[in-house]
Write a protein that holds these residues in place. Structure first.
Motif, PDB file in Angstrom:
ATOM      1  N   VAL A  12     -13.516  -6.060   1.647  1.00 59.20           N
ATOM      2  CA  VAL A  12     -13.678  -4.614   1.454  1.00 59.20           C
ATOM      3  C   VAL A  12     -12.903  -3.897   2.545  1.00 59.20           C
ATOM      4  CG1 VAL A  12     -15.321  -2.719   1.219  1.00 59.20           C
ATOM      5  CG2 VAL A  12     -16.002  -5.033   0.568  1.00 59.20           C
ATOM      6  N   GLY A  15      -7.540  -1.859   5.815  1.00 60.38           N
ATOM      7  CA  GLY A  15      -7.037  -1.396   7.113  1.00 60.38           C
ATOM      8  C   GLY A  15      -6.546  -2.599   7.904  1.00 60.38           C
ATOM      9  N   LEU A  37     -10.495  -4.749  -1.865  1.00 62.56           N
ATOM     10  CA  LEU A  37     -10.840  -3.481  -2.510  1.00 62.56           C
ATOM     11  C   LEU A  37     -10.736  -2.354  -1.498  1.00 62.56           C
ATOM     12  CD1 LEU A  37     -13.914  -4.528  -4.687  1.00 62.56           C
ATOM     13  CD2 LEU A  37     -11.469  -4.592  -5.234  1.00 62.56           C
ATOM     14  N   GLU A  38      -9.990  -1.330  -1.834  1.00 57.83           N
ATOM     15  CA  GLU A  38      -9.747  -0.232  -0.906  1.00 57.83           C
ATOM     16  C   GLU A  38     -10.133   1.091  -1.581  1.00 57.83           C
ATOM     17  OE1 GLU A  38      -8.872   0.508   2.360  1.00 57.83           O
ATOM     18  OE2 GLU A  38      -9.163   2.511   1.542  1.00 57.83           O
ATOM     19  N   ARG A  40      -9.463   4.153  -0.677  1.00 55.02           N
ATOM     20  CA  ARG A  40      -8.442   5.209  -0.667  1.00 55.02           C
ATOM     21  C   ARG A  40      -7.237   4.790  -1.514  1.00 55.02           C
ATOM     22  NH1 ARG A  40      -6.284   6.147   4.144  1.00 55.02           N
ATOM     23  NH2 ARG A  40      -6.125   8.370   3.846  1.00 55.02           N
ATOM     24  N   GLY A  44      -3.854   0.743   5.344  1.00 53.30           N
ATOM     25  CA  GLY A  44      -3.667   1.134   6.750  1.00 53.30           C
ATOM     26  C   GLY A  44      -4.908   1.736   7.393  1.00 53.30           C
ATOM     27  N   GLY A  45      -5.886   2.164   6.579  1.00 53.97           N
ATOM     28  CA  GLY A  45      -7.147   2.684   7.123  1.00 53.97           C
ATOM     29  C   GLY A  45      -6.928   3.816   8.106  1.00 53.97           C
ATOM     30  N   ILE A  55      -0.811  11.344  17.305  1.00 55.83           N
ATOM     31  CA  ILE A  55      -1.672  10.172  17.009  1.00 55.83           C
ATOM     32  C   ILE A  55      -1.000   8.876  17.489  1.00 55.83           C
ATOM     33  CG2 ILE A  55      -0.823  10.351  14.580  1.00 55.83           C
ATOM     34  CD1 ILE A  55      -4.107   8.730  15.332  1.00 55.83           C
ATOM     35  N   ASP A  58      -4.485   3.669  21.951  1.00 56.43           N
ATOM     36  CA  ASP A  58      -4.723   3.708  23.401  1.00 56.43           C
ATOM     37  C   ASP A  58      -4.922   2.285  23.936  1.00 56.43           C
ATOM     38  OD1 ASP A  58      -7.247   3.355  22.428  1.00 56.43           O
ATOM     39  OD2 ASP A  58      -8.091   5.180  23.306  1.00 56.43           O
ATOM     40  N   SER A  59      -4.782   1.319  23.046  1.00 51.35           N
ATOM     41  CA  SER A  59      -4.711  -0.081  23.497  1.00 51.35           C
ATOM     42  C   SER A  59      -3.243  -0.455  23.543  1.00 51.35           C
ATOM     43  CB  SER A  59      -5.342  -1.016  22.479  1.00 51.35           C
ATOM     44  OG  SER A  59      -6.671  -0.729  22.260  1.00 51.35           O
ATOM     45  N   HIS A 104     -10.733   1.771  -5.220  1.00 47.95           N
ATOM     46  CA  HIS A 104     -11.878   0.925  -5.574  1.00 47.95           C
ATOM     47  C   HIS A 104     -12.871   1.001  -4.417  1.00 47.95           C
ATOM     48  CE1 HIS A 104      -9.468  -0.694  -8.795  1.00 47.95           C
ATOM     49  NE2 HIS A 104     -10.432  -1.509  -9.167  1.00 47.95           N
ATOM     50  N   TYR A 142     -15.683   1.428  11.014  1.00 47.40           N
ATOM     51  CA  TYR A 142     -16.975   1.742  11.629  1.00 47.40           C
ATOM     52  C   TYR A 142     -17.374   3.202  11.499  1.00 47.40           C
ATOM     53  CZ  TYR A 142     -14.118   3.601  15.437  1.00 47.40           C
ATOM     54  OH  TYR A 142     -13.214   4.336  16.169  1.00 47.40           O
ATOM     55  N   ILE A 352     -21.901   0.602   2.140  1.00 46.54           N
ATOM     56  CA  ILE A 352     -22.276  -0.243   0.993  1.00 46.54           C
ATOM     57  C   ILE A 352     -23.771  -0.584   1.076  1.00 46.54           C
ATOM     58  CG2 ILE A 352     -21.883  -2.473  -0.142  1.00 46.54           C
ATOM     59  CD1 ILE A 352     -19.139  -2.509   1.293  1.00 46.54           C
TER      60      ILE A 352
HETATM   61  C1  LIG Z   1      -7.636   7.905  16.119  1.00 42.89           C
HETATM   62  C2  LIG Z   1      -8.051   6.509  16.399  1.00 42.89           C
HETATM   63  C3  LIG Z   1      -7.363   5.734  17.331  1.00 42.89           C
HETATM   64  C4  LIG Z   1      -7.759   4.428  17.583  1.00 42.89           C
HETATM   65  N1  LIG Z   1      -7.080   3.710  18.516  1.00 42.89           N
HETATM   66  C5  LIG Z   1      -7.469   2.451  18.780  1.00 42.89           C
HETATM   67  C6  LIG Z   1      -6.793   1.667  19.756  1.00 42.89           C
HETATM   68  O1  LIG Z   1      -5.829   2.091  20.372  1.00 42.89           O
HETATM   69  N2  LIG Z   1      -7.250   0.424  19.994  1.00 42.89           N
HETATM   70  C7  LIG Z   1      -8.317  -0.102  19.343  1.00 42.89           C
HETATM   71  O2  LIG Z   1      -8.670  -1.239  19.600  1.00 42.89           O
HETATM   72  N3  LIG Z   1      -8.972   0.613  18.410  1.00 42.89           N
HETATM   73  C8  LIG Z   1      -8.589   1.860  18.105  1.00 42.89           C
HETATM   74  N4  LIG Z   1      -9.255   2.587  17.169  1.00 42.89           N
HETATM   75  C9  LIG Z   1     -10.316   1.960  16.397  1.00 42.89           C
HETATM   76  C10 LIG Z   1      -9.659   1.575  15.049  1.00 42.89           C
HETATM   77  O3  LIG Z   1     -10.345   2.141  14.020  1.00 42.89           O
HETATM   78  C11 LIG Z   1      -9.490   0.091  14.931  1.00 42.89           C
HETATM   79  O4  LIG Z   1      -8.794  -0.408  15.976  1.00 42.89           O
HETATM   80  C12 LIG Z   1      -8.804  -0.398  13.653  1.00 42.89           C
HETATM   81  O5  LIG Z   1      -7.800   0.439  13.173  1.00 42.89           O
HETATM   82  C13 LIG Z   1      -9.883  -0.608  12.660  1.00 42.89           C
HETATM   83  O6  LIG Z   1      -9.339  -1.261  11.568  1.00 42.89           O
HETATM   84  P1  LIG Z   1     -10.298  -1.625  10.366  1.00 42.89           P
HETATM   85  O7  LIG Z   1      -9.426  -2.148   9.298  1.00 42.89           O
HETATM   86  O8  LIG Z   1     -11.406  -2.468  10.835  1.00 42.89           O
HETATM   87  O9  LIG Z   1     -10.959  -0.233   9.950  1.00 42.89           O
HETATM   88  P2  LIG Z   1     -10.268   1.052   9.357  1.00 42.89           P
HETATM   89  O10 LIG Z   1      -8.947   1.292   9.921  1.00 42.89           O
HETATM   90  O11 LIG Z   1     -11.278   2.139   9.477  1.00 42.89           O
HETATM   91  O12 LIG Z   1     -10.072   0.688   7.813  1.00 42.89           O
HETATM   92  C14 LIG Z   1     -11.183   0.509   6.980  1.00 42.89           C
HETATM   93  C15 LIG Z   1     -10.719   0.613   5.527  1.00 42.89           C
HETATM   94  O13 LIG Z   1     -11.832   0.323   4.692  1.00 42.89           O
HETATM   95  C16 LIG Z   1     -11.881   1.263   3.644  1.00 42.89           C
HETATM   96  N5  LIG Z   1     -13.271   1.371   3.185  1.00 42.89           N
HETATM   97  C17 LIG Z   1     -14.330   1.833   3.904  1.00 42.89           C
HETATM   98  N6  LIG Z   1     -15.452   1.766   3.153  1.00 42.89           N
HETATM   99  C18 LIG Z   1     -15.080   1.246   1.963  1.00 42.89           C
HETATM  100  C19 LIG Z   1     -15.804   0.941   0.772  1.00 42.89           C
HETATM  101  N7  LIG Z   1     -17.131   1.141   0.669  1.00 42.89           N
HETATM  102  N8  LIG Z   1     -15.111   0.433  -0.284  1.00 42.89           N
HETATM  103  C20 LIG Z   1     -13.771   0.194  -0.201  1.00 42.89           C
HETATM  104  N9  LIG Z   1     -13.048   0.483   0.907  1.00 42.89           N
HETATM  105  C21 LIG Z   1     -13.707   0.993   1.976  1.00 42.89           C
HETATM  106  C22 LIG Z   1     -11.350   2.535   4.254  1.00 42.89           C
HETATM  107  O14 LIG Z   1     -10.890   3.419   3.265  1.00 42.89           O
HETATM  108  C23 LIG Z   1     -10.248   1.998   5.157  1.00 42.89           C
HETATM  109  O15 LIG Z   1      -9.017   1.929   4.506  1.00 42.89           O
HETATM  110  C24 LIG Z   1      -8.879   3.887  16.898  1.00 42.89           C
HETATM  111  C25 LIG Z   1      -9.572   4.679  15.983  1.00 42.89           C
HETATM  112  C26 LIG Z   1      -9.179   5.966  15.730  1.00 42.89           C
HETATM  113  C27 LIG Z   1      -9.946   6.771  14.744  1.00 42.89           C
END
Ligand SMILES: Cc1cc2nc3c(=O)[nH]c(=O)nc-3n(C[C@H](O)[C@H](O)[C@H](O)COP(=O)(O)OP(=O)(O)OC[C@H]3O[C@@H](n4cnc5c(N)ncnc54)[C@H](O)[C@@H]3O)c2cc1C
Length: 494
Positions: A12, A15, A37-38, A40, A44-45, A55, A58-59, A104, A142, A352
């Protein structure tokens, strides 16, 4: 009714975590059927959602990039579009882009122990779709994608300017020449202020209380020095140098908070103009790493403050007025544009509803196993990264673990694995962070335990042992080895 489509692993979210998870499955378990399943319409989330000026990460990108796919170049803190391009390139290289089903949104997932499978209810553009899966992997980030955290301020309806939240930045918003107030002092505010200040009339950062702000070079010096080497040699070296220095800084901050506090404050003082009092605006009330550090590339925030293009005010908001914001001190900040960089609403598992054998799982009452599975929830993993280091470090470890777990199930003929929590493990909050977004969500997040494998270590080197190398059959995971009924080809062990 037709039989729902079945996959071995359902991921799910597309990103950083979901793409990485799917790449690892494709590489190490190529015969598994996988769908991503995404909700949006784009992958890329976070890196596609957030579009505000400046944008960036910061890591450092050597630990924020995947361990198995080098981040190119020597840029340590990268801009959002470059990170998005990297993620999409990786998805293409591994054929993961073909596995993603957009629009989805997973709404509900129900586990049935009799058949050892998940039934997943999906909202596809308003049409309900059902799929089944042997293993469910939550990579949904999160925070709530739709509703950011937006505290109510008195008088906003009377304000004659524009109010925007960084999570929903309008594409056509022009801040050139405008008086901008950015409310907040977190990573987003600290990124926005120098970026907006390049063309705005003036930018004021309005914070209730200060944050630790440290400057670091936008380009990694070691990566620059090793530029001539093939990336496959230089990347692990630079990556490990960043992992170890990050861990050392974190440990120093936890063990010698006064020293680190003094050091950070001294560095801020050296970069600030005389008109800005570091003790008032850059000396937090909490200890280093009780909340995330804010990192600024090449001191861009301090430069904007020195040039007078930006200023900082530490006060609380009394109310919005037609011309701007009045503060508790009585001061008024005039503004054409107010940016409410007030943060997120934490949302566990993409919202979910998770059900096990008819019982809805209340995440707040469950304990997390290795901070990646839930007690009593079979064949379910979730990827949540570190808060004190790059997200991807942990995400990569979880991917490696899930691959090993799935292999173990195949090799032993077990249909499912479930963490079983012993009654004497003591519950603790999942994080000891004092950030508002964490405190607001603690009761909805799973707990951690007082010992392995229930503890959340936030320590990459320790997790290499507890997640990447520890045996899968550790006496805590229970395996269901009831054979699948004959003649049902979909009930193969995952
Ligand atoms: C502005 C910003 C800057 C950041 N910078 C850093 C950084 O420098 N270093 C670091 O370690 N972290 C950083 N973070 C935290 C960052 O979110 C994570 O590092 C990383 O991008 C998370 O990836 P992810 O795929 O787990 O989540 P996300 O990028 O949030 O992707 C989650 C995906 O799941 C999808 N989704 C959610 N719920 C559902 C559902 N029910 N059904 C289907 N799809 C769903 C969303 O649409 C999204 O596409 C940052 C966060 C933000 C907001």
């Amino acid at each position: 009714m037709s039989t729902p489509e079945h996959v071995d692993v359902l991921i799910v979210g597309a990103g950083l975590s979901g793409i990485g998870a799917a790449c690892q499955l494709r590489t190490h378990l190529p015969t598994k059927s996988v769908a991503v399943l995404e909700a949006r319409e784009a992958s890329g989330g976070t890196w596609d959602l957030f579009r505000y000026p400046g944008i960036r990460s910061d890591s450092d990108m050597f630990t924020f990039g995947y361990s198995w796919r080098p981040w190119p170049g020597d840029r340590a803190l990268a801009d959002g579009p470059s990170i998005l391009a990297y993620l999409r390139t990786v998805a293409e290289e591994y054929g993961v882009d073909e596995l993603i089903r957009y629009r989805h949104k997973v709404v509900r997932a129900s586990w049935d122990s009799a058949t050892a499978r998940w039934t997943v209810e999906i909202d596809h553009d308003g049409t309900p779709v059902t799929m089944t899966a042997s293993f469910l992997w939550g990579c949904a980030g999160y925070y709530d994608y739709e509703e950011p955290y937006a505290p109510e301020f008195a008088g906003t309806e009377s304000f004659e300017g524009t109010i925007v939240h960084p999570q929903h930045w309008p594409e056509d918003l022009d801040h050139t020449g405008k008086r901008v107030v950015v409310i907040g002092s977190g990573a987003t505010a600290i990124t926005l202020v120098p970026a907006l200040a390049e063309t705005a009339g003036h930018v004021t950062m309005l914070q209730r209380s200060p944050t630790y702000v440290v400057s670091r070079p936008a380009h990694d010096r070691l990566a620059t020095r090793l530029r001539r080497l093939p990336t496959r040699w230089s990347y692990p070296v630079v990556r490990w140098a960043n992992i170890l220095s990050g861990m050392a800084t974190f440990q120093l901050a936890r063990r010698r908070p006064r020293f680190v506090k003094g050091f950070v404050l001294k560095a801020a003082r050296a970069q600030l103009p005389d008109t800005i009092d570091a003790d008032v605006h850059f000396k937090p009330r909490y200890n280093p790493w009780d909340q995330r550090f804010c990192v600024v590339p090449d001191g861009d925030l301090f430069r904007a403050l020195r040039k007078g293009r930006a200023s900082v005010v530490t006060d609380t908001i009394d109310r919005f007025t037609p011309r701007g914001i009045t503060l508790s001190s009585g001061e008024e900040l005039e503004a054409d544009l107010v940016v409410t960089a007030t943060g997120f609403q934490v949302l566990a598992f993409g919202g979910i509803e998770v059900v096990v054998d008819g019982e809805v799982v209340d995440a707040g009452r469950r304990m997390a196993y290795k901070a990646m599975m839930l007690d009593g929830v079979p064949n379910f993993a979730f990827t949540i990264g570190y808060t004190n280091a790059s997200w991807t470090l942990k995400a990569d470890l979880i991917s490696a673990y899930v691959v090993r777990l799935l292999r173990h199930l195949d090799e032993t003929g077990a249909r499912s694995a479930v963490p079983v929590r012993p009654p004497d493990v003591e519950e603790q909050p999942i994080m000891d962070f004092t950030s508002g977004y964490v405190l607001r969500a603690l009761d909805k997040l799973p707990k951690q335990g007082d010992r392995e494998p229930w503890r959340l270590r936030q320590n990459y080197v320790a997790d290499l042992r507890t997640i990447k190398r520890a045996p899968i059959d550790d006496g805590v995971l229970a395996f269901d080895t009831v054979p699948a009924p004959e003649g049902d080809p979909t009930l193969t062990a995952v």
